[in-house]
Design an enzyme around this catalytic site. Structure first.
Site, PDB file in Angstrom:
ATOM      1  N   SER A  90      87.930   1.497   1.481  1.00  0.00           N
ATOM      2  CA  SER A  90      89.031   0.386   1.650  1.00  0.00           C
ATOM      3  C   SER A  90      90.346   1.467   1.722  1.00  0.00           C
ATOM      4  O   SER A  90      90.293   2.491   1.208  1.00  0.00           O
ATOM      5  CB  SER A  90      88.971  -0.037   0.183  1.00  0.00           C
ATOM      6  OG  SER A  90      90.259  -0.693   0.049  1.00  0.00           O
ATOM      7  N   TYR A 112      94.597  -2.068   6.550  1.00  0.00           N
ATOM      8  CA  TYR A 112      95.452  -3.549   6.973  1.00  0.00           C
ATOM      9  C   TYR A 112      96.654  -2.808   7.527  1.00  0.00           C
ATOM     10  O   TYR A 112      97.142  -1.912   7.470  1.00  0.00           O
ATOM     11  CB  TYR A 112      96.061  -3.663   5.427  1.00  0.00           C
ATOM     12  CG  TYR A 112      95.060  -4.300   4.507  1.00  0.00           C
ATOM     13  CD1 TYR A 112      94.841  -5.786   4.570  1.00  0.00           C
ATOM     14  CD2 TYR A 112      94.759  -3.575   3.288  1.00  0.00           C
ATOM     15  CE1 TYR A 112      93.879  -6.352   3.452  1.00  0.00           C
ATOM     16  CE2 TYR A 112      93.925  -4.195   2.380  1.00  0.00           C
ATOM     17  CZ  TYR A 112      93.357  -5.370   2.613  1.00  0.00           C
ATOM     18  OH  TYR A 112      92.557  -6.122   1.762  1.00  0.00           O
ATOM     19  N   HIS A 221      86.821 -12.669   3.205  1.00  0.00           N
ATOM     20  CA  HIS A 221      87.269 -11.569   2.160  1.00  0.00           C
ATOM     21  C   HIS A 221      86.587 -12.078   0.895  1.00  0.00           C
ATOM     22  O   HIS A 221      87.104 -11.761  -0.158  1.00  0.00           O
ATOM     23  CB  HIS A 221      88.861 -11.704   1.995  1.00  0.00           C
ATOM     24  CG  HIS A 221      89.589 -10.625   1.798  1.00  0.00           C
ATOM     25  ND1 HIS A 221      90.424  -9.961   2.613  1.00  0.00           N
ATOM     26  CD2 HIS A 221      89.528  -9.707   0.783  1.00  0.00           C
ATOM     27  CE1 HIS A 221      90.850  -8.814   2.138  1.00  0.00           C
ATOM     28  NE2 HIS A 221      90.493  -8.861   0.975  1.00  0.00           N
TER      29      HIS A 221
HETATM   30  C1  LIG Z   1      87.460  -6.517  -5.932  1.00  0.00           C
HETATM   31  C2  LIG Z   1      87.307  -6.504  -4.426  1.00  0.00           C
HETATM   32  C3  LIG Z   1      88.147  -6.021  -3.696  1.00  0.00           C
HETATM   33  C4  LIG Z   1      88.361  -5.950  -2.176  1.00  0.00           C
HETATM   34  N1  LIG Z   1      89.261  -5.147  -1.557  1.00  0.00           N
HETATM   35  C5  LIG Z   1      88.896  -5.405  -0.128  1.00  0.00           C
HETATM   36  C6  LIG Z   1      90.032  -4.304   0.508  1.00  0.00           C
HETATM   37  O1  LIG Z   1      90.731  -3.278   0.047  1.00  0.00           O
HETATM   38  N2  LIG Z   1      89.886  -4.546   2.012  1.00  0.00           N
HETATM   39  C7  LIG Z   1      89.179  -5.456   2.600  1.00  0.00           C
HETATM   40  O2  LIG Z   1      89.160  -5.621   3.915  1.00  0.00           O
HETATM   41  N3  LIG Z   1      88.311  -6.155   1.954  1.00  0.00           N
HETATM   42  C8  LIG Z   1      88.448  -6.219   0.337  1.00  0.00           C
HETATM   43  N4  LIG Z   1      87.616  -6.952  -0.177  1.00  0.00           N
HETATM   44  C9  LIG Z   1      86.658  -7.964   0.569  1.00  0.00           C
HETATM   45  C10 LIG Z   1      85.328  -7.213   0.852  1.00  0.00           C
HETATM   46  O3  LIG Z   1      85.693  -6.380   1.853  1.00  0.00           O
HETATM   47  C11 LIG Z   1      84.335  -8.355   1.341  1.00  0.00           C
HETATM   48  O4  LIG Z   1      84.817  -9.153   2.323  1.00  0.00           O
HETATM   49  C12 LIG Z   1      83.862  -9.352   0.132  1.00  0.00           C
HETATM   50  O5  LIG Z   1      83.724  -8.701  -1.011  1.00  0.00           O
HETATM   51  C13 LIG Z   1      82.248  -9.726   0.466  1.00  0.00           C
HETATM   52  O6  LIG Z   1      81.855 -10.711  -0.207  1.00  0.00           O
HETATM   53  P1  LIG Z   1      81.019 -10.283  -1.610  1.00  0.00           P
HETATM   54  O7  LIG Z   1      81.710  -9.648  -2.544  1.00  0.00           O
HETATM   55  O8  LIG Z   1      80.349 -11.804  -1.945  1.00  0.00           O
HETATM   56  O9  LIG Z   1      79.613  -9.396  -1.008  1.00  0.00           O
HETATM   57  C14 LIG Z   1      87.448  -7.040  -1.758  1.00  0.00           C
HETATM   58  C15 LIG Z   1      86.647  -7.669  -2.296  1.00  0.00           C
HETATM   59  C16 LIG Z   1      86.428  -7.678  -3.820  1.00  0.00           C
HETATM   60  C17 LIG Z   1      85.343  -8.222  -4.267  1.00  0.00           C
HETATM   61  O1  LIG Z   2      91.684  -7.037  -0.552  1.00  0.00           O
HETATM   62  C1  LIG Z   2      91.673  -7.373  -1.638  1.00  0.00           C
HETATM   63  O2  LIG Z   2      90.690  -8.437  -2.126  1.00  0.00           O
HETATM   64  C2  LIG Z   2      92.124  -6.723  -2.707  1.00  0.00           C
HETATM   65  O3  LIG Z   2      91.858  -6.811  -3.850  1.00  0.00           O
HETATM   66  C3  LIG Z   2      93.209  -5.751  -2.515  1.00  0.00           C
HETATM   67  C4  LIG Z   2      94.058  -5.348  -3.793  1.00  0.00           C
HETATM   68  C5  LIG Z   2      94.890  -4.422  -3.655  1.00  0.00           C
HETATM   69  C6  LIG Z   2      95.379  -3.966  -2.632  1.00  0.00           C
HETATM   70  C7  LIG Z   2      94.422  -4.231  -1.333  1.00  0.00           C
HETATM   71  C8  LIG Z   2      93.321  -4.955  -1.405  1.00  0.00           C
END
Ligand SMILES: Cc1cc2nc3c(=O)[nH]c(=O)nc-3n(C[C@H](O)[C@H](O)[C@H](O)COP(=O)(O)O)c2cc1C
Ligand SMILES: O=C(O)C(=O)c1ccccc1
Length: 322
Positions: A90, A112, A221
């Protein structure tokens, strides 16, 4: 885990309807197995955008791994390496990409798109130098989702001492002005495979192909952005119709078992990503916990393939799912 952080990891946007819809969509499907097809031994290996994987399961990009375990993203990467799969790091990782790379896993980097394009170019250069094998551009976040658990808990920022370690002290900007020209710019800025994450509408899937994406990830997401958005598994068939086999289509959201992986593959996904299950593995046991999570999914997928009459992922077809 601190309950505030547990809520951050587990939670979704709004009423959490989409969060629930993702898992419900898998629970609704049933498998119609084939028999007498000579399914052993199975071969789960898959290649996506030039990355060889021991199975069609990758680690989704998730923020702030140091909140889950002191091993942080480096621990997650070590789990991925042990399981022979890839980790999408991430942009909100809490450790530097150079440190995460020491774990030896194949890494992709999630971005992003940032309005400060000079910084963005420098970051792309930095992660490329660190050895990442693809850029994953998240396109479903023009603004941050409305996460009520975090608002209720007052969780707005990382605790003192933690930071987004690849942002050079900057905040991650979520930019509502984003459009396809930004994707064109990224396409021109890197020779790495460019993968768009957060596609749900078939028209956007077609545009992604036209703008030179090497793959897309069907994602909402994890239900954290638009509550009420379609479950990813329900979005998959129309997206595949629009891409027509021109690029690999990956999917995430709600995948919790190896048979969930089987269902996604049978319906046409090239591979899947898992988010929260990996964080839980990390929280429970660091790198070993991540490895355990991945090996459990592998064993379940392998077992499911045998019982459904498939020797390899490519043998799975939509007629096996109802
Ligand atoms: C705690 C958390 C943080 C996440 N942070 C990011 C992120 O920084 N960038 C991003 O593209 N997706 C982020 N996601 C989305 C995940 O990449 C993904 O799409 C999603 O968790 C998939 O669903 P699942 O948790 O049910 O497997 C985040 C998801 C969670 C749960
Ligand atoms: O993308 C997300 O879901 C996420 O939790 C997050 C939080 C802080 C910065 C970037 C993404």
């Amino acid at each position: 885990m601190n309950p505030v952080h547990a809520d951050f990891f587990a939670g979704g946007a709004g009423e959490e309807r989409t969060l629930k819809a993702n898992t419900d969509a898998y629970a609704r499907r049933r498998i119609i197995p084939r028999v007498l097809r000579g399914t052993g031994p199975r071969d789960l290996r898959t290649t996506v955008c030039g990355t060889d994987l021991s199975m069609p399961v990758l680690i989704a990009p998730t923020a702030f791994h140091l909140l889950a375990h002191p091993a942080g993203e480096t621990g997650t990467a070590a789990g991925a390496a042990a399981a022979g799969t890839a980790m999408v790091v991430s942009m909100a990782a809490t450790q530097p990409i150079e440190q995460i790379a020491t774990a030896g896993a194949t890494l992709w980097f999630q971005l992003y798109p940032q309005p400060d394009t000079a910084f963005q170019d420098a970051l792309i250069g930095r992660v490329t130098k660190a050895g990442v094998k693809a850029l994953v551009v998240t396109v479903d976040s023009p603004v941050l989702g409305h996460r009520r658990r975090d608002l209720r808990n007052g969780f707005t920022d990382l605790p003192d001492g933690l930071a987004c370690a690849n942002m050079d002290g900057r905040d991650i900007v979520m930019d509502a002005a984003l459009g396809w020209p930004h994707i064109d710019r990224l396409r021109a800025a890197t020779g790495l495979p460019l993968i768009l994450k957060g596609i749900l509408h078939p028209a956007d899937a077609a545009l992604a192909v036209e703008h030179g994406a090497d793959a897309i990830i069907v994602s909402n997401h994890g239900g954290r952005q638009l509550d009420g958005a379609i479950a990813t598994l329900d979005a998959l068939p129309a997206v595949l119709g629009a891409t027509g086999g021109r690029i690999p289509v990956l999917i995430d959201g709600g995948i919790r078992t190896g048979t969930d992986v089987l269902v996604a593959l049978a319906l046409g996904a090239t591979a899947v990503l898992v988010g929260r299950p990996v964080i839980r593995g990390l929280a429970a046991g660091g790198a070993h916990g991540v490895r355990e999570t991945l090996e459990t999914l592998r064993a379940q997928l392998d077992h499911g393939l045998a019982l459904a009459g498939a020797q390899r992922p490519a043998d799975l077809t939509p007629d096996l799912i109802t």
